[in-house]
Design an enzyme around this catalytic site. Sequence first.
Site, PDB file in Angstrom:
ATOM      1  N   CYS A  96       0.802  -1.223   0.000  1.00 27.12           N
ATOM      2  CA  CYS A  96       0.000   0.000   0.000  1.00 27.12           C
ATOM      3  C   CYS A  96       0.842   1.285   0.000  1.00 27.12           C
ATOM      4  CB  CYS A  96      -0.999  -0.051   1.151  1.00 27.12           C
ATOM      5  SG  CYS A  96      -2.422   1.018   0.836  1.00 27.12           S
ATOM      6  N   HIS A 196      -3.313  -5.626   2.083  1.00 29.01           N
ATOM      7  CA  HIS A 196      -2.710  -5.404   3.400  1.00 29.01           C
ATOM      8  C   HIS A 196      -2.509  -6.676   4.212  1.00 29.01           C
ATOM      9  CE1 HIS A 196      -2.188  -1.224   4.181  1.00 29.01           C
ATOM     10  NE2 HIS A 196      -3.255  -0.964   3.468  1.00 29.01           N
TER      11      HIS A 196
HETATM   12  N1  GLN Z   1      -1.931   6.828   2.448  1.00 32.45           N
HETATM   13  C1  GLN Z   1      -2.115   6.020   1.285  1.00 32.45           C
HETATM   14  C2  GLN Z   1      -3.497   6.141   0.643  1.00 32.45           C
HETATM   15  O1  GLN Z   1      -4.482   6.297   1.311  1.00 32.45           O
HETATM   16  C3  GLN Z   1      -1.809   4.586   1.618  1.00 32.45           C
HETATM   17  C4  GLN Z   1      -2.795   4.008   2.594  1.00 32.45           C
HETATM   18  C5  GLN Z   1      -2.407   2.707   3.164  1.00 32.45           C
HETATM   19  O2  GLN Z   1      -1.237   2.325   3.239  1.00 32.45           O
HETATM   20  N2  GLN Z   1      -3.427   2.000   3.633  1.00 32.45           N
HETATM   21  O3  GLN Z   1      -3.596   6.048  -0.553  1.00 32.45           O
END
Ligand code: GLN
Length: 248
Positions: A96, A196
Amino acid sequence: MSETLKLLSLYPDQMNIYADRGNITFLENRCQWRGIGFEVVSCGIGESFDPGAHDMIYIGGGQDRDQEQVAQDMITTKRAALTEAIESDAVVLAVCGGYQLLGTSWATDSGIRDGLGILDFETVRPDEPRLIGPVAIEIGSDLSKATVAGFENHGGRTWLGEGVRPWGKVLAGHGNNDRDRTEGVAYRNLIGTYLHGPLLPKNHTLADSLITQALQRQGSPEISLEPLEDDLEEAAHRDALEAALSAR
Ligand code: GLN
């Protein structure tokens, strides 16, 4: 076996949303159950690392605030070593926010930020709802296909550059951008993905293929991992897959 898998965990304090750290525990257990050693070294803000010293490099996801905190540091203190490690076939799993940082640029609600530019892709942030929910993808070639299931929650939309290979094809969920059905990025032994933690506990065959690649990088081409009793792991994979497919 007497091997030891050496894993480098990048920014574990900042980039660890949704228990992404659990992926490391899972790898460690699967190594230990087979008598394979497992060493984890962390590398945080301001620290550098030796690109040849680690078989696997892991970076998890983060909220925008945490991601901003590490982004500039990563460009300054880790870009060169990370590039060298990737080009010499270290296994890299970037999840992510950690995935977004590898591209040329990424974005928060307040603007566009520089990425490491190691791979040619960009992440934009349209004024649209976050992409949240269970996701299932298909990875591999025609000869050996596999499904991977997980959970995604991202505001950014990632668009791969010309010729850049996605990791998988979206079967259910949103993937890179909710438009082109691509998910993640694959390059040499690197995987970038929006799926994730607990990505690996839900996909134990993926975990084993990462372990195999990492040990092979040490110069033993013929690694064949001892099978484990995987009834629970198989059930976890089936449940995650069904959750994603039934939400379509
Ligand atoms: N901050 C990033 C987004 O929202 C990644 C989010 C995350 O790692 N869950 O796109």
